[in-house]
Design a protein around this motif. Structure first.
Motif, PDB file in Angstrom:
ATOM      1  N   ILE A 145      27.351  15.852  21.708  1.00 25.60           N
ATOM      2  CA  ILE A 145      26.479  16.343  22.772  1.00 25.60           C
ATOM      3  C   ILE A 145      25.835  17.641  22.302  1.00 25.60           C
ATOM      4  CG2 ILE A 145      26.350  17.051  25.197  1.00 25.60           C
ATOM      5  CD1 ILE A 145      29.183  15.706  25.475  1.00 25.60           C
TER       6      ILE A 145
ATOM      7  N   TYR B 126      27.789  24.174  33.021  1.00 18.88           N
ATOM      8  CA  TYR B 126      28.229  22.829  32.666  1.00 18.88           C
ATOM      9  C   TYR B 126      28.785  22.784  31.245  1.00 18.88           C
ATOM     10  CZ  TYR B 126      25.942  21.165  36.919  1.00 18.88           C
ATOM     11  OH  TYR B 126      25.582  20.953  38.232  1.00 18.88           O
TER      12      TYR B 126
ATOM     13  N   LEU C  51      32.365  21.190  29.715  1.00 25.24           N
ATOM     14  CA  LEU C  51      32.405  20.213  28.619  1.00 25.24           C
ATOM     15  C   LEU C  51      33.312  20.701  27.495  1.00 25.24           C
ATOM     16  CD1 LEU C  51      28.625  19.273  28.610  1.00 25.24           C
ATOM     17  CD2 LEU C  51      30.508  17.735  29.220  1.00 25.24           C
TER      18      LEU C  51
ATOM     19  N   GLU D  30      35.045  18.119  24.660  1.00 29.25           N
ATOM     20  CA  GLU D  30      33.892  17.348  24.198  1.00 29.25           C
ATOM     21  C   GLU D  30      33.308  17.977  22.933  1.00 29.25           C
ATOM     22  OE1 GLU D  30      32.994  14.459  25.360  1.00 29.25           O
ATOM     23  OE2 GLU D  30      34.384  14.494  27.046  1.00 29.25           O
TER      24      GLU D  30
ATOM     25  N   LEU E 247      30.599  19.443  21.569  1.00 25.12           N
ATOM     26  CA  LEU E 247      29.398  20.080  22.103  1.00 25.12           C
ATOM     27  C   LEU E 247      28.846  21.105  21.128  1.00 25.12           C
ATOM     28  CD1 LEU E 247      27.558  20.573  24.675  1.00 25.12           C
ATOM     29  CD2 LEU E 247      29.113  22.470  25.187  1.00 25.12           C
TER      30      LEU E 247
ATOM     31  N   ILE F 226      31.165  10.843  30.187  1.00 19.40           N
ATOM     32  CA  ILE F 226      31.310  12.221  29.710  1.00 19.40           C
ATOM     33  C   ILE F 226      31.556  13.162  30.889  1.00 19.40           C
ATOM     34  CG2 ILE F 226      30.061  14.156  28.654  1.00 19.40           C
ATOM     35  CD1 ILE F 226      28.608  12.032  26.912  1.00 19.40           C
ATOM     36  N   LEU F 227      30.769  13.008  31.945  1.00 18.46           N
ATOM     37  CA  LEU F 227      30.908  13.878  33.107  1.00 18.46           C
ATOM     38  C   LEU F 227      32.250  13.680  33.798  1.00 18.46           C
ATOM     39  CD1 LEU F 227      27.294  13.587  34.592  1.00 18.46           C
ATOM     40  CD2 LEU F 227      28.195  15.321  33.031  1.00 18.46           C
TER      41      LEU F 227
ATOM     42  N   ALA G 298      34.920  15.539  31.936  1.00 15.39           N
ATOM     43  CA  ALA G 298      34.802  16.989  32.083  1.00 15.39           C
ATOM     44  C   ALA G 298      35.046  17.459  33.514  1.00 15.39           C
ATOM     45  CB  ALA G 298      33.419  17.439  31.620  1.00 15.39           C
TER      46      ALA G 298
END
Length: 308
Positions: free
Chosen positions: A5, A17, A21, A26, A28, A161-162, A165
């Motif tokens: 991401i 946000y 994450l 994640e 990121l 993904i959301l 998280a």
């Protein structure tokens, strides 16, 4: 392996946000120009009192699975150029910008990608320098114009993904309606709060004249939406007022923050768009015409002060 991401923009939305994450483990990375990258490396971003060293995404990392755009509307063209090395065939692009036209610009820039409609609702994040604080991150609403649609797999990729998280989200049946509903919100609360330099608490008070101006500006959005083939109603306005009651009373909209700091605002994307839609459809929009003039004048005064 978790999807890669990237996020461009570490203001209240991106940092808020993004912190969730990272907390969820994640993969990121933050996309930034050289100047911002140096500032990010020199000083961590503090989110609700906790420092975060956001990893930087390098151009040679290749295309990401998901790209989140969280800049202001005026910075979209720059963000697109920064994102080019990170967007490939099948990259899902999620634009959390205000307004109703950023997805069109992103789709034109990245025809190889999957650009979904998206917005954040109920977030009250405030940024000061490298520090971000919020009492609510609201939720991300996203998807195709009508859901489920032909890109349902890509929508589910983002939803997964959301979920991991713990970011509240929704995939509505009619995403176009939801995008216009968010536009209604911003046209009212962002612009009026920017003109008066006030936090949410002023507009939460039922007897405040400024609240009446906010509602009048939003009713003009309902009128131009209906004339444009999008069905907004008074129920959508009432739904917004319920959301407003739940926002941190001492927090400021992003547009009020910009106005108080003497920065350019998103008035052209809000009142400017309503005025243009009113011209096209023949719908009178006197409140937004006045707001546009006041906010553009405010920007001009700030620009002179900065040069002086």
């Amino acid at each position: 392996m978790r999807p890669r991401i990237v996020v461009v923009g570490l203001g209240g939305v991106g940092a808020g946000y993004g912190s969730m994450l990272l907390d969820a483990g994640e993969d990121l990375g933050v996309v930034a120009d050289a100047g911002r990258a140096a500032r990010y490396a020199a000083q961590p971003t503090v989110v609700n009192g906790r420092p975060y060293d956001f990893p930087l995404a390098a151009p040679d990392d290749g295309p990401a699975d998901v790209a989140i755009v969280a800049v202001k509307r005026g910075a979209l063209a720059e963000a697109i150029e920064l994102l080019r090395p990170h967007v490939g065939a099948g990259t899902v692009v999620l634009s959390l910008l205000n307004g109703i036209d950023s997805e069109d610009e992103l789709s034109a820039a990245f025809p190889q990608a999957v650009v979904l409609l998206a917005m954040s609702v109920g977030i009250d994040a405030v940024r000061s320098g490298r520090e971000v604080r919020f009492s609510s991150l609201g939720r991300i609403v996203f998807g195709e114009p009508a859901n489920p649609g032909p890109r349902a797999a890509e929508v589910e990729r983002v939803a997964a993904i959301l979920r991991r998280a713990g970011i509240a989200h929704e995939v509505p049946a009619d995403m176009v309606h939801e995008l216009w509903w968010k536009f209604l919100i911003n046209v009212g609360v962002n612009q009026v709060s920017a003109v008066i330099g006030a936090p949410y608490r002023v507009l939460q008070q039922r007897d405040q004249p400024a609240r009446a101006v906010m509602i009048a500006a939003q009713r003009e959005v309902i009128a131009v939406a209906n004339a444009s083939g999008v069905r907004l109603t008074e129920a959508d306005l009432e739904r917004w007022l319920d959301v407003l009651d739940g926002l941190g009373p001492d927090n400021y909209t992003s547009m009020a923050q910009d106005a108080l700091a003497g920065r350019p605002t998103e008035v052209d994307s809000f009142a400017g768009t309503v005025v243009e839609l009113g011209r096209r459809t023949g719908v009178p929009v006197p409140v937004n015409t006045v707001l546009h003039g006041l906010l553009k004048g405010q920007e001009a005064v700030a620009a002179v002060a900065t040069r002086g």
